[in-house]
Design an enzyme around this catalytic site. Structure first.
Site, short mmCIF file in Angstrom:
data_model
loop_
_atom_site.label_atom_id
_atom_site.label_comp_id
_atom_site.label_asym_id
_atom_site.label_seq_id
_atom_site.Cartn_x
_atom_site.Cartn_y
_atom_site.Cartn_z
N GLU A 18 0.85 -1.18 0.00
CA GLU A 18 0.00 0.00 0.00
C GLU A 18 0.89 1.23 0.00
O GLU A 18 1.94 1.25 0.64
CB GLU A 18 -0.93 0.04 1.22
CG GLU A 18 -1.80 1.29 1.23
CD GLU A 18 -2.90 1.27 2.28
OE1 GLU A 18 -3.80 2.11 2.20
OE2 GLU A 18 -2.85 0.41 3.17
N CYS A 53 -6.46 1.23 2.31
CA CYS A 53 -7.44 2.32 2.35
C CYS A 53 -7.37 3.24 1.13
O CYS A 53 -8.37 3.88 0.80
CB CYS A 53 -7.26 3.13 3.63
SG CYS A 53 -7.67 2.19 5.12
N ASN A 69 -11.80 -3.47 -0.17
CA ASN A 69 -10.61 -3.58 0.68
C ASN A 69 -10.95 -4.11 2.06
O ASN A 69 -10.73 -5.27 2.36
CB ASN A 69 -9.93 -2.21 0.81
CG ASN A 69 -8.94 -2.17 1.96
OD1 ASN A 69 -8.11 -3.07 2.09
ND2 ASN A 69 -9.04 -1.19 2.83
N GLU A 70 -11.52 -3.27 2.89
CA GLU A 70 -11.78 -3.60 4.30
C GLU A 70 -13.22 -3.20 4.59
O GLU A 70 -13.48 -2.37 5.45
CB GLU A 70 -10.78 -2.84 5.18
CG GLU A 70 -10.67 -3.36 6.60
CD GLU A 70 -9.57 -2.63 7.36
OE1 GLU A 70 -8.64 -3.31 7.82
OE2 GLU A 70 -9.64 -1.39 7.49
#
Length: 659
Positions: free
Chosen positions: A23, A229, A368-369
């Site tokens: 990331e 993120c 992603n999350e």
């Protein structure tokens, strides 16, 4: 203490189990793995402010640039006839007298190594100028590298086009903290854009060599990218758009980073030292796929599902809005970009960029999350993506999300969703992405975490790390104690290879002095890399993965009572047994190894070992502990094993033995 091997084999181990998660956090891309040495090369940066639900970014095209001399010329940031419209601002520089120029701060300053070469390129359009361009790297008035390039003459009363210039700088001496300077040999006015400086040894002309080599040494099975993120962004406008990251680097639209707003609050005016953390996208999806190929890892791209970061934003695109189809189409087009023939629309772009053969994409992350809430319908979004992708590409394996933790109701709800869907459609989800950043004690207490998991849907331990400490710019948060806890937990992950198929530590990189998150696997500055104890744990796993488990029948649980954590596997390719063992105690331990006949295990062995470095009370040692990850000893040796393995206090070993 004894450990007995047997000839029977257990579950298969996914060859790609231990991988990497990249990331662009902690200046991991721009200022890190991306070898570009200059900041804001396209005069397109933003300065960022705000808080959840109220973010804004102000254009700051002059960030990182200033006159090279006091009162040394006029710098104007203008638009009107840009090089490319994606980044419309450019520099209009007027030298009132010969030799005036401008310079770039280049993060912590330019670092040159004596004898090495550096490639400089820039676009220029002269408006009233016919002299040479002077390029140099200077510190305290002294030039450590310099060269000149002749300005190409353009007839008067004609349209003056942008012209690309190239030259090579050779470092005459080593220097740190210098400035890049571009000057005019004569008085005049010139417009500049896309000014670049790259080490000549950049891998594939893209990747900083020492950081690239650190990645390759890990022998990763896969690479998850580009986040994290930043996939989601603070706002929908700020999200990562993969289509803007491919094609000519000059035409990639700059974007501010989600991490430029990490830690904003009322006390700092909603503005931090990272307010100018931007993404040039010099490493885009093409480069990520290329990186995977070069380090031997399978690509695992992650795509936005119409949600901004659920931690940092309220923004989303409703699934019944026409705009939502853009997100699904992005997924379909990405697969075509990676795997399509050169005759297809997106395959043609890949071929045009230099890679006519497919990249062999097999897996895609859906979100992603993400997690389900009253406001966020993530499960419905996943179903829409799954249906569209598998209708056209049934062979693609999809990665779901269990949210940001493994303890909450949202985590349990996610697993109920995937189990229920998988009962009617085994292809619905290949693996569910789980994240946990926890204290070292949690890892020791949960080595058996996956023992009782259902096996119908697999697990991707996508982001994990032990956090003895944390915070911004804190290399000291990386300790041997934390790494040993991770190594112990990985013995449990590997033992459950029939359900855990992928695992990656996070975050991967952190530039010293530019880090929003600690701990991290590899710290670096402009001069060097500083691998952590966690790095060596990952390396030892990446280099020592068997193809099949060897059952231990509860022996591992007995050893845990002595603070010893083990796992056994067999590499059928080399016919070597592999033992990984963590001694979490502060005492030397002796492990008696027996074969299936209860005889001492004998044979030629290769031992890799990670342990604590002896105390160093020197000034240098004290300073290193303050500004670098905790120092450790890592080594490899060959020996004849005679049934006994000695484990040093607080150590991790990977033993390969051919019986």
């Amino acid at each position: 203490m004894k450990l007995k091997l047997e000839k029977n084999k257990g579950s298969k181990i996914n060859e790609e189990m231990i991988g990497l998660f990249f990331e662009d956090i902690n200046y991991a891309a721009d200022g890190g793995l991306y070898a570009e040495m200059l900041e804001n090369r396209s005069f397109a940066f933003y300065e960022c402010y705000g808080d959840k639900g109220d973010y804004y970014a102000k254009p700051d095209p002059g960030y990182g640039w200033r006159p090279a001399q006091e009162n040394g010329g006029e710098m104007q940031y203008v638009t009107g006839s840009p090089l490319y419209r994606e980044n419309p601002c450019y520099l209009r520089f007027t030298a009132a007298e010969p030799g005036q120029g401008f310079q770039n701060q280049a993060y912590s300053g330019i670092f040159l190594e004596k004898g090495k070469e550096y490639r400089v390129s820039f676009y220029a359009r002269q408006n009233a100028y016919e002299g040479n361009f002077l390029v140099s790297v200077k510190k305290d008035g002294k030039a450590y590298a310099e060269a000149a390039v002749a300005c190409q003459s353009v007839p008067k009363n004609t349209w003056r086009k942008w012209i690309r210039y190239e030259l090579t700088l050779r470092a005459e001496e080593t220097v740190k903290g210098a400035a890049f300077v571009l000057a005019l040999e004569e008085a005049g006015t010139v417009e500049f854009d896309f000014i670049s400086m790259m080490p000549a040894d950049a891998v594939a002309g893209v990747f900083r060599k020492d950081l690239f080599e650190r990645l390759k040494e890990l022998h990763p099975g896969f690479l998850r990218f580009p986040g994290g993120c930043i996939v989601e962004g603070n706002t929908m406008e700020n999200r990562y758009r993969w289509k803007e990251s491919v094609g000519m680097p000059e035409r990639r639209k700059a974007n501010f980073s989600r991490w430029s707003l990490h830690g904003t609050n009322a006390e700092n005016g909603w503005h931090t030292e990272y307010a100018h953390y931007n993404q040039t996208l010099g490493i885009g999806f093409y480069e990520y796929f290329l990186l995977c190929e070069l380090i031997g890892a399978k690509p695992l791209p992650v795509l936005n599902v119409g949600l901004a970061c659920q931690y940092q934003s309220y923004e989303l695109v409703e699934t019944d809005a026409p705009e939502f189809q853009e997100f699904i189409q992005d997924a379909l087009d990405l697969i075509e970009f990676a795997n399509g023939a050169p005759e297809t629309a997106w395959g043609a772009l890949r071929a045009q960029m230099g890679h006519p053969d497919p990249f062999g994409l097999e897996m895609v992350g859906i979100g992603n999350e993400q997690w389900e809430t009253e406001r966020v319908d993530f499960f419905a979004r996943y179903r829409l993506f799954e249906g569209a992708i598998h209708e056209k590409y049934p062979e693609i394996r999809l990665i779901g999300s269990a949210g940001p933790d493994i303890t909450s109701e949202r985590y349990r709800n996610a697993w109920e969703f995937y189990h229920e869907a998988a009962a009617g459609n085994p292809n619905f989800c290949y693996a569910v992405d789980e994240h946990y950043y926890v204290k070292p004690e949690w890892f020791y207490e949960h080595v058996d975490f996956y023992d009782d998991y259902s096996r119908d849907v697999k697990v991707f331990a996508g982001e994990y790390a032990a956090h003895p400490d944390c915070g911004m710019n804190n290399p000291g948060a990386n300790t041997l104690a934390g790494a040993l806890a991770e190594a112990a937990f990985l013995t449990g992950i590997e033992k459950n290879a029939d359900v855990v198929v992928l695992a990656s530590y996070a975050p991967l990189f952190a530039r010293i002095g530019y880090a929003q998150w600690s701990p991290d696997m590899i710290w670096f500055d402009e001069t060097d890399t500083y691998p952590t104890a966690s790095y060596y744990v990952q390396k030892m796993y990446g280099e020592n993965m068997g193809t099949v488990l060897i059952p231990m029948h509860g022996q591992e649980k007995e050893l845990r009572r002595e603070n010893i954590y083990v796992n056994l596997s067999l590499d059928e390719r080399t016919e070597e047994y592999i033992l990984k063992a963590v001694n979490a105690s502060k005492e030397t331990k002796t492990l008696e190894l027996l074969d299936w006949n209860d005889e001492p295990l004998r044979g030629k062995a290769i031992l890799k070992e990670l342990q604590r470095e002896p105390e160093n009370d020197s000034v240098d040692g004290t300073e290193r502990r303050r500004s670098r990850p905790e120092a450790v000893l890592y080594g490899e040796r060959s020996e004849e094993l005679n049934g006994v393995l000695t484990l040093a206090p607080e150590s991790f070993v990977a033993l390969r033995i051919k019986v």
